[in-house]
Motif scaffolding. Structure first.
Motif, PDB file in Angstrom:
ATOM      1  N   LYS A   1       0.548  -1.420   0.206  1.00  0.00           N
ATOM      2  CA  LYS A   1      -0.384  -0.153  -0.096  1.00  0.00           C
ATOM      3  C   LYS A   1       0.524   1.149  -0.357  1.00  0.00           C
ATOM      4  O   LYS A   1       0.538   2.062  -1.004  1.00  0.00           O
ATOM      5  CB  LYS A   1      -0.904  -0.006   1.346  1.00  0.00           C
ATOM      6  CG  LYS A   1      -2.003   1.534   1.521  1.00  0.00           C
ATOM      7  CD  LYS A   1      -2.887   1.172   2.541  1.00  0.00           C
ATOM      8  CE  LYS A   1      -3.541   2.080   2.909  1.00  0.00           C
ATOM      9  NZ  LYS A   1      -4.721   1.656   3.209  1.00  0.00           N
ATOM     10  N   ILE A   2       2.062   1.229   0.838  1.00  0.00           N
ATOM     11  CA  ILE A   2       2.825   2.211   0.769  1.00  0.00           C
ATOM     12  C   ILE A   2       3.770   2.349  -0.678  1.00  0.00           C
ATOM     13  O   ILE A   2       3.787   3.741  -0.789  1.00  0.00           O
ATOM     14  CB  ILE A   2       3.959   2.110   2.194  1.00  0.00           C
ATOM     15  CG1 ILE A   2       3.119   2.342   3.287  1.00  0.00           C
ATOM     16  CG2 ILE A   2       5.304   3.510   2.220  1.00  0.00           C
ATOM     17  CD1 ILE A   2       4.081   1.856   4.453  1.00  0.00           C
ATOM     18  N   LEU A   3       4.085   1.471  -0.796  1.00  0.00           N
ATOM     19  CA  LEU A   3       4.985   1.927  -2.738  1.00  0.00           C
ATOM     20  C   LEU A   3       4.193   1.638  -3.945  1.00  0.00           C
ATOM     21  O   LEU A   3       4.541   2.084  -4.921  1.00  0.00           O
ATOM     22  CB  LEU A   3       5.380  -0.262  -2.836  1.00  0.00           C
ATOM     23  CG  LEU A   3       7.045   0.356  -1.146  1.00  0.00           C
ATOM     24  CD1 LEU A   3       7.502  -1.310  -1.671  1.00  0.00           C
ATOM     25  CD2 LEU A   3       8.033   1.112  -2.313  1.00  0.00           C
ATOM     26  N   ASN A   4       2.654   1.439  -4.086  1.00  0.00           N
ATOM     27  CA  ASN A   4       1.983   1.520  -4.993  1.00  0.00           C
ATOM     28  C   ASN A   4       2.018   3.094  -5.097  1.00  0.00           C
ATOM     29  O   ASN A   4       1.948   3.213  -6.851  1.00  0.00           O
ATOM     30  CB  ASN A   4       0.789   0.888  -4.465  1.00  0.00           C
ATOM     31  CG  ASN A   4       0.660  -0.270  -4.626  1.00  0.00           C
ATOM     32  OD1 ASN A   4       0.724  -1.103  -5.640  1.00  0.00           O
ATOM     33  ND2 ASN A   4      -0.586  -1.290  -3.815  1.00  0.00           N
ATOM     34  N   PRO A   5       1.983   4.011  -4.592  1.00  0.00           N
ATOM     35  CA  PRO A   5       2.078   4.911  -5.624  1.00  0.00           C
ATOM     36  C   PRO A   5       3.242   5.379  -5.919  1.00  0.00           C
ATOM     37  O   PRO A   5       3.212   6.455  -7.050  1.00  0.00           O
ATOM     38  CB  PRO A   5       1.253   6.307  -3.921  1.00  0.00           C
ATOM     39  CG  PRO A   5       1.128   5.060  -3.167  1.00  0.00           C
ATOM     40  CD  PRO A   5       1.712   4.299  -3.303  1.00  0.00           C
ATOM     41  N   VAL A   6       4.270   4.874  -5.575  1.00  0.00           N
ATOM     42  CA  VAL A   6       5.176   5.462  -5.138  1.00  0.00           C
ATOM     43  C   VAL A   6       5.611   4.716  -7.520  1.00  0.00           C
ATOM     44  O   VAL A   6       6.876   5.576  -7.447  1.00  0.00           O
ATOM     45  CB  VAL A   6       6.961   4.891  -4.714  1.00  0.00           C
ATOM     46  CG1 VAL A   6       8.002   4.791  -4.977  1.00  0.00           C
ATOM     47  CG2 VAL A   6       6.262   5.755  -3.671  1.00  0.00           C
ATOM     48  N   PHE A   7       5.458   3.765  -7.033  1.00  0.00           N
ATOM     49  CA  PHE A   7       5.295   3.151  -8.672  1.00  0.00           C
ATOM     50  C   PHE A   7       4.106   3.668  -9.662  1.00  0.00           C
ATOM     51  O   PHE A   7       4.186   2.953 -10.843  1.00  0.00           O
ATOM     52  CB  PHE A   7       5.655   1.479  -8.152  1.00  0.00           C
ATOM     53  CG  PHE A   7       7.037   1.058  -8.162  1.00  0.00           C
ATOM     54  CD1 PHE A   7       7.391   0.611  -9.102  1.00  0.00           C
ATOM     55  CD2 PHE A   7       6.994   0.509  -6.922  1.00  0.00           C
ATOM     56  CE1 PHE A   7       8.917   0.032  -8.286  1.00  0.00           C
ATOM     57  CE2 PHE A   7       8.325   0.630  -5.871  1.00  0.00           C
ATOM     58  CZ  PHE A   7       9.318  -0.068  -6.840  1.00  0.00           C
ATOM     59  N   SER A   8       3.698   4.731  -9.397  1.00  0.00           N
ATOM     60  CA  SER A   8       2.345   4.855 -10.595  1.00  0.00           C
ATOM     61  C   SER A   8       2.864   5.413 -11.564  1.00  0.00           C
ATOM     62  O   SER A   8       4.082   5.847 -11.541  1.00  0.00           O
ATOM     63  CB  SER A   8       1.508   5.808  -9.132  1.00  0.00           C
ATOM     64  OG  SER A   8       2.153   6.673  -9.083  1.00  0.00           O
TER      65      SER A   8
END
Length: 534
Positions: free
Chosen positions: A125-132
Motif C-alpha cells: 500500500k505504501i509502495l503502490n503510489p511510488v510506482f504509479s
C-alpha cells in the motif's frame, strides 16, 4: 553442537516432506522421479532444464504432479483458471513458500518478497503510489538521458566499422544504471563491473543452494541470528560462504546509499533538482512518503533497505536479460529490425528520443511484448497451500486412470510451481505458433486468448505474475526496455555472432559462451542519413 543442529534439521526435513507425500495427487500425471531423495527437483531447477520444462508442457497436461524432496509431491500448473485461483481468488491460501520467504529475508531483509499477510499488504500500500504511472513518467527523462548519453555513446566507442561486442555487458550496465539512478538516485558508473558480477554470482549461488534452503524456516525459528551466522563457517558449502559475502556487499552498498540520501534530504531542504535522479527516483519518493505524518506510511530503515536491495537485485538482472533476448531476436529477424528502425527514425531523425514518442510506436510495443511473452526472465514462480483446497481447471486433464479431471484437490502444504513460460506459450490459447517469436501476433490476438482469463498484471501475460503479489515494477521495466531498444536500434544494426550462444536457467535466464556469461553480437553504426556506416 554442529552435529546436533545438523541431526535435528535432517529429522525436521524428513517429517516435513513426509507430510507432503499426499496420496490425493496419485491420479495426476507427471514424470517419474529422478531418485527418491531429490525427486524431480534437480531437473526442475537445473541450468540445463529447458528440455525438462518443455517435456512437462507437451506430455502431461496443464497440471502436472512432480516428485520433490524425500518423496513429497508438488504440482506444476499453467492452466489459466487454476492460476487465477492461486494468485487472485485464493491468494490468502496460496502463500509464497516458507523457505523462499526465509531465504529472501536473509538476502534482502524485510521487503515485498520476504513478507506475507498484513505486513506485505501494508508495504504494498505504501509502495503502490511510488510506482504509479505518473511517477514513472516523471523519471522517464532520466532514463532517456542514460540510454542516449551513456548506453548508446558507450556502445559507439566499442565498435569500429564492424565489431563484435558483448551486448550482455552493455545491456547489464545499462540496466544497473537505470535501477541506480531511476530506482536509488545513485550512479554505479565507477563500479558497475564489480556490481554486475556480484549480482550474477549471487543469483546462481542462491539457485545452487535450493536444497539446503529448505531448512531455513526451521533454523530461523530455533537458532538466534548470531549463532546462525557463526555456523556458516562450519558448513562445508562454498556457495553458502559466497552467498553470505555477496549479501553483505549488497547490503553495505544499499546502506551507504540510504545514509547519503538521508543526509542530502536534510541538507537540501527538498531541492533535489541537482542530484542524481533529480529527487524523482523511487527510493527518494519512498523516503518522502515514509517521512510524512501519516502513521500508515511509516517504514523502518531496515524495511527501506530491504526494498532497495530487492529493487537493485531483481530489477537489474531481469531487465538486462530480457533486453538481451530482444536484441538477439531482432538479429535473427533483420527484416523486423529494419522496419522497427524505420518506425523509430520517422519520429526522431537526428535528435534524442523522448519517452512520449517511444511509447507511441506500435511495432516497438509488439516487439517488446512478444519478447516478454516468449522469454520471461523467470520461467516459474512458487506458492504453497496453507490449507486444503481445490483448483478448478479451464479444461479437463486426463488422469493416470484415463478419467477426466475437472478439479484438482490440493492438500495443505503442497508446493505449486506456476509455469510462467508454459502459460505464455500455451498453444490452446495462443495458437499452434505459440513457441515462435512473431511480433505481428499482437495486432490480432486469437479469440481463444481474448476469452481466457489470464491473471497476469501485464495484459494476457504471466511474465510479471499476477494478483496482490504481482511485480510492482513491471511498468518501470517496460519503460526501460522500450527506451533502450528504441535508442539502440535507431543508432546501430545488430547481427548474429558465429559463436555458439547457450542460454542457461538461473533465478533469471542468462546467455553463455564457453561457460561464461556473454552475448557477443556484430554491431554497425547507423549514420544520420539512415544508412549503415561501412
Amino acid at each position: 553442537m554442529f552435529l546436533v543442529v545438523i541431526g535435528t534439521v535432517v529429522i525436521h526435513l524428513v517429517r516435513h516432506f513426509y507430510k507432503r507425500s499426499a496420496n490425493s495427487l496419485r491420479n495426476v500425471r507427471g514424470p517419474p522421479a529422478e531418485n527418491f531423495v531429490f525427486g524431480n527437483l534437480r531437473q526442475l531447477m537445473s541450468s540445463e532444464g529447458y528440455n525438462f520444462h518443455a517435456d512437462l508442457t507437451q506430455h502431461y497436461g496443464r497440471v502436472v504432479k512432480l516428485h520433490s524432496l524425500l518423496g513429497a509431491n508438488d504440482l506444476y500448473v499453467f492452466d489459466h483458471a487454476a492460476m487465477e485461483t492461486i494468485l487472485v481468488k485464493e491468494e490468502s491460501i496460496f502463500n509464497m513458500p516458507d523457505a523462499l520467504l526465509a531465504a529472501n529475508h536473509l538476502i534482502f531483509g524485510p521487503c515485498l518478497v520476504s513478507t506475507s499477510g498484513a505486513r506485505h499488504r501494508r508495504a504494498r500500500k505504501i509502495l503502490n503510489p511510488v510506482f504509479s504511472l505518473s511517477r514513472l513518467k516523471a523519471i522517464s527523462p532520466v532514463i532517456c538521458e542514460i540510454a542516449n548519453q551513456q548506453t548508446s555513446a558507450e556502445l559507439a566507442t566499442k565498435i569500429t566499422c564492424e565489431s563484435e561486442v558483448d551486448m550482455l555487458e552493455v545491456l547489464g550496465s545499462a540496466a544497473l544504471e537505470y535501477i541506480g539512478q531511476g530506482g536509488l538516485g545513485h550512479s554505479f558508473a565507477t563500479h558497475k563491473v564489480e556490481a554486475l558480477r556480484d549480482m550474477k554470482e549471487l543469483l546462481f549461488a542462491a539457485k545452487r543452494l535450493i536444497v539446503p534452503i529448505q531448512a531455513l524456516p526451521f533454523l530461523m525459528k530455533v537458532l538466534p541470528a548470531g549463532l546462525r551466522r557463526r555456523l556458516i563457517d562450519y558448513i562445508p558449502l562454498p556457495d553458502l560462504h559466497l552467498l553470505r559475502d555477496l549479501v553483505d556487499s549488497l547490503n553495505d552498498t544499499s546502506r551507504n546509499i540510504l545514509e547519503e540520501k538521508k543526509q542530502t534530504l536534510n541538507e537540501k531542504n527538498n531541492d533535489l533538482s541537482g542530484q542524481i535522479g533529480q529527487g524523482k527516483d523511487i527510493t527518494t519518493l519512498l523516503m518522502k512518503a515514509v517521512a510524512s505524518d501519516q502513521a500508515e506510511s511509516w517504514m523502518s530503515d531496515e524495511e527501506i533497505l530491504g526494498q532497495m536491495n530487492v529493487l537493485l537485485f531483481a530489477g537489474t538482472d531481469t531487465t538486462g536479460t530480457v533486453m538481451s533476448r530482444c536484441l538477439q531476436e531482432l538479429a535473427l529477424h533483420p527484416e523486423v529490425q529494419e522496419r522497427l528502425r524505420q518506425e523509430i527514425t520517422a519520429v526522431s531523425h537526428c535528435v534524442d528520443l523522448s519517452y512520449e514518442a517511444i511509447d507511441s510506436l506500435p511495432l516497438l510495443e509488439a516487439v517488446c511484448r512478444e519478447t516478454l511473452r516468449l522469454y520471461p526472465p523467470a520461467i516459474t514462480a512458487s506458492r504453497q497451500a496453507l490449507a486444503d483446497t481445490s483448483l478448478p481447471l479451464s479444461k479437463p486433464i486426463i488422469g493416470v486412470d484415463n478419467t477426466e479431471i475437472r478439479e484438482v484437490f490440493v492438500p495443505a502444504g503442497t508446493l505449486v510451481h506456476i509455469g510462467i513460460k508454459a502459460a505464455n506459450q500455451d498453444q490452446s490459447i495462443w495458437g499452434p505458433d505459440a513457441t515462435a517469436w512473431k511480433p505481428e501476433r499482437w495486432s490480432a490476438l486469437p479469440e481463444t486468448l481474448v476469452n481466457a482469463k489470464v491473471p497476469g498484471v501485464y495484459t494476457k501475460l504471466m511474465t510479471f505474475i499476477g494478483g496482490p503479489r504481482g511485480c510492482i515494477g513491471f511498468k518501470f521495466a517496460e519503460m526501460v526496455m522500450k527506451t533502450t531498444i528504441a535508442i539502440l536500434v535507431k543508432d546501430f544494426v545488430f547481427s548474429l555472432s558465429e559463436k555458439q550462444i547457450v542460454w542457461k536457467l538461473g533465478v533469471a535466464e542468462a546467455p553463455t559462451v564457453g561457460g561464461k556469461h556473454a552475448l557477443p553480437m556484430k554491431v554497425k553504426k547507423v549514420i544520420y542519413n539512415g544508412n549503415v556506416d561501412s
